[in-house]
Design an enzyme around this catalytic site. Structure first.
Site, PDB file in Angstrom:
ATOM      1  N   LEU A  20      68.484  32.755  92.546  1.00 49.63           N
ATOM      2  CA  LEU A  20      69.875  32.909  93.008  1.00 49.63           C
ATOM      3  C   LEU A  20      70.104  32.408  94.424  1.00 49.63           C
ATOM      4  CD1 LEU A  20      70.702  36.072  91.035  1.00 49.63           C
ATOM      5  CD2 LEU A  20      72.001  33.942  90.996  1.00 49.63           C
ATOM      6  N   PHE A  28      62.795  39.462  92.535  1.00 50.09           N
ATOM      7  CA  PHE A  28      62.487  38.082  92.161  1.00 50.09           C
ATOM      8  C   PHE A  28      63.737  37.269  91.840  1.00 50.09           C
ATOM      9  CE2 PHE A  28      62.988  36.710  87.764  1.00 50.09           C
ATOM     10  CZ  PHE A  28      63.324  37.882  87.107  1.00 50.09           C
ATOM     11  N   LYS A  29      64.843  37.942  91.606  1.00 53.88           N
ATOM     12  CA  LYS A  29      66.087  37.231  91.297  1.00 53.88           C
ATOM     13  C   LYS A  29      66.469  36.234  92.410  1.00 53.88           C
ATOM     14  CE  LYS A  29      67.025  39.758  87.551  1.00 53.88           C
ATOM     15  NZ  LYS A  29      65.973  40.773  87.487  1.00 53.88           N
ATOM     16  N   ASP A  30      66.041  36.526  93.643  1.00 57.43           N
ATOM     17  CA  ASP A  30      66.352  35.612  94.748  1.00 57.43           C
ATOM     18  C   ASP A  30      65.752  34.226  94.544  1.00 57.43           C
ATOM     19  OD1 ASP A  30      67.811  37.427  96.353  1.00 57.43           O
ATOM     20  OD2 ASP A  30      65.959  38.262  97.171  1.00 57.43           O
TER      21      ASP A  30
END
Ligand SMILES: *Cc1c(COP(=O)(O)O)cnc(C)c1O
Length: 499
Positions: free
Chosen positions: A119, A114-116
């Site tokens: 980011l 989920f960091k995408d």
């Protein structure tokens, strides 16, 4: 309405969103928080339901980043949320798991976590901020990662002009696939380094470097300036609010809920960034009943939400959900700032105690507010695996280890409360990132090389293998340094070519 940003440790601080994003953390060590939380009406929600993810993102950002022009926001959202970067036009997918329970799949981006979601856009927000402020300096991104942030930040910033990025990860704290993703990273402005220690060591080391005036001066002499891609940066958090607003709008649009109907949101939590974004969405007007904070054996947040005592003096566990192996949840500081009436003196006192004694206790008033908004639970590795197997057998749905923690904690919550409110569970990683643990959970062989495991999991789960993971197989290892915590500063200088 013009929005500005204050520091949790000094309410007098008053900066634009561009300044907050470019600097990452306030000089006093506090985190930037919005001066007020913009409201979204039910009519706006209904309108959002008809829009693309990028348009929904535009809507949310235009409320929070009031110093950005429309064209600047469009440039950022259009470059981030498209099908070159994500494997679905919806950007985030909503899967119906069982009666009234939805999985919000936040892992359709390039690094499968989920960091995408944040980011992929942060480099655009950051370079746009730098341009607006006319900084004229190279932006140096330092990242401490428990596995997923590092890779997502590297992918986001690779070869972005005017930036350089250095990632520190705990030597034995990431999965084989996560390590492979980072050590093979391509790009001319990237660096990756392992730390002997755990995530908190890496995070504390990075925080210390950020707030060291001597290091900042040295960078400045060399035409550089630090910023952060960790969720202490407002530019990380703001994009995470979008998917909660977007999900609610989608559920209304799909007729799954009535406009105005409350939902629960369950989040597998580590640094408290993702669940804090859900809290902000609620404060904007998204109807939320309970925010359910799910932890693994590192259950410092479970205890905190139940008792009001935050105590990091406890055993640190290395678990099968490594991105949640955290004992200091940075973003809690933002929540507590809001809950204590934006009293910076109180925050300085509590977080001073956390630094010196590793423990603080909030006031009765704050404890009450906490328990009104949040519920919390945790589960062990065995319970996590058991949950993966049950969900796999019963619904043919394959969860990664982090998401399974959330599912299990939600099952416990539902059994204990009988609450039948419709519920969204944040699914934070593709199961392929943790193939070994997922396979062993569903009773398959799990000690082969990680690419064989991916193949095996594909057979069983019938899920398509993400291209980016398959492509890692033939890549050469570019980064193999492992250092002591005490050597982080030198490593930064070495990477930047200054000494
Ligand atoms: C980072 C991460 C988490 C924890 O999110 P926080 O915002 O740090 O609470 C959970 N699951 C996965 C897969 C992650 O990468």
């Amino acid at each position: 309405m013009d929005m500005y940003y204050k520091s949790t440790r000094n309410s007098q601080v008053n900066v634009s969103s561009a300044q907050a994003i470019a600097s990452g953390i306030s000089k006093d060590g506090g985190l930037f928080v919005p001066s007020e939380i913009p409201a979204v009406s039910m009519d706006e929600i209904k309108a959002l339901g008809k829009m693309s993810y990028a348009e929904r993102a535009f809507f949310v950002f235009s409320r929070f980043l009031t110093d950005f022009t429309e064209a600047e926001i469009r440039y950022c959202v259009d470059n981030a949320y498209n099908t070159r970067n994500f494997d679905t036009g919806n950007i985030a997918e909503l899967a119906h798991l069982f009666d009234g329970t939805f999985m919000l799949e936040l892992w359709h981006g390039p690094t499968c976590a989920f960091k995408d979601m944040a980011l992929q856009i942060l480099p655009y927000l950051l370079t746009t901020s730098a341009r607006k402020l006319d900084l004229g300096k190279k932006i140096v991104i330092l990242v401490a990662t428990s596995g997923d942030t590092g890779k997502a930040a590297l992918e986001g910033f690779k070869d972005v002009p005017g930036t350089q990025i250095l990632v520190f990860y705990p030597d034995n704290g990431v999965s084989a696939m996560q390590k492979k993703q980072m050590t093979t990273q391509e790009g001319s402005n990237v660096g990756v380094c392992a730390i002997k220690g755990n995530f908190d060591d890496a995070q504390n080391g990075v925080k210390a470097i950020f707030t060291d005036a001597g290091i900042a001066e040295k960078l400045s002499e060399n035409g550089m300036q630090f910023s952060s891609a960790n969720s202490i940066n407002w530019g990380r958090l703001a994009p995470q609010i979008i998917y909660y607003v977007s999900t609610y709008a989608q559920l209304v649009e799909d007729g799954e809920i009535a406009a105005g109907e409350k939902i629960n949101i369950v989040v597998p939590t580590g640094n408290f960034g993702n669940i804090l974004a859900a809290y902000y969405a609620k404060k904007m007007g998204i109807p939320v009943n309970k925010l359910i904070c799910a932890s693994n054996s590192n259950n410092v947040l479970t205890d905190f939400i139940k008792t009001g005592v935050y105590d990091r003096n406890r055993k640190f566990y290395t678990t099968i959900s490594p991105s949640m192996d955290i004992l200091i949840s940075s973003n809690l500081e933002r929540l507590l700032y809001h809950l204590c009436g934006e009293n910076d003196a109180t925050i300085r006192e509590w977080f001073g105690k956390l630094a010196s004694e590793g423990r603080y206790e909030v006031s009765e008033d704050v404890r009450k507010k906490l328990s009104e908004e949040f519920c919390a639970g945790y589960c062990s590795d065995d319970e996590t695996k058991d949950c993966i197997k049950r969900i796999f057998d019963k619904y043919s749905y394959t969860c990664d280890t982090h998401t399974a923690v959330a599912v299990k904690v939600y099952e416990d919550y539902k059994a204990a409360t009988g609450d039948t409110t419709k519920t969204v569970i944040a699914s934070t990683a593709s199961p392929y990132k943790f193939s070994g643990s997922v396979l062993s959970a569903i009773g398959a062989e799990s000690d082969a090389d990680e690419f064989e495991l991916v193949g095996k999991l594909a057979e069983l789960s019938k899920l398509p293998v993400p291209e980016s993971l398959a492509a890692l197989k033939g890549k050469e290892i570019r980064f193999s340094d492992t250092i002591d915590r005490s050597e982080m500063k030198q490593q930064v200088y070495k990477t930047l070519g200054i000494c």
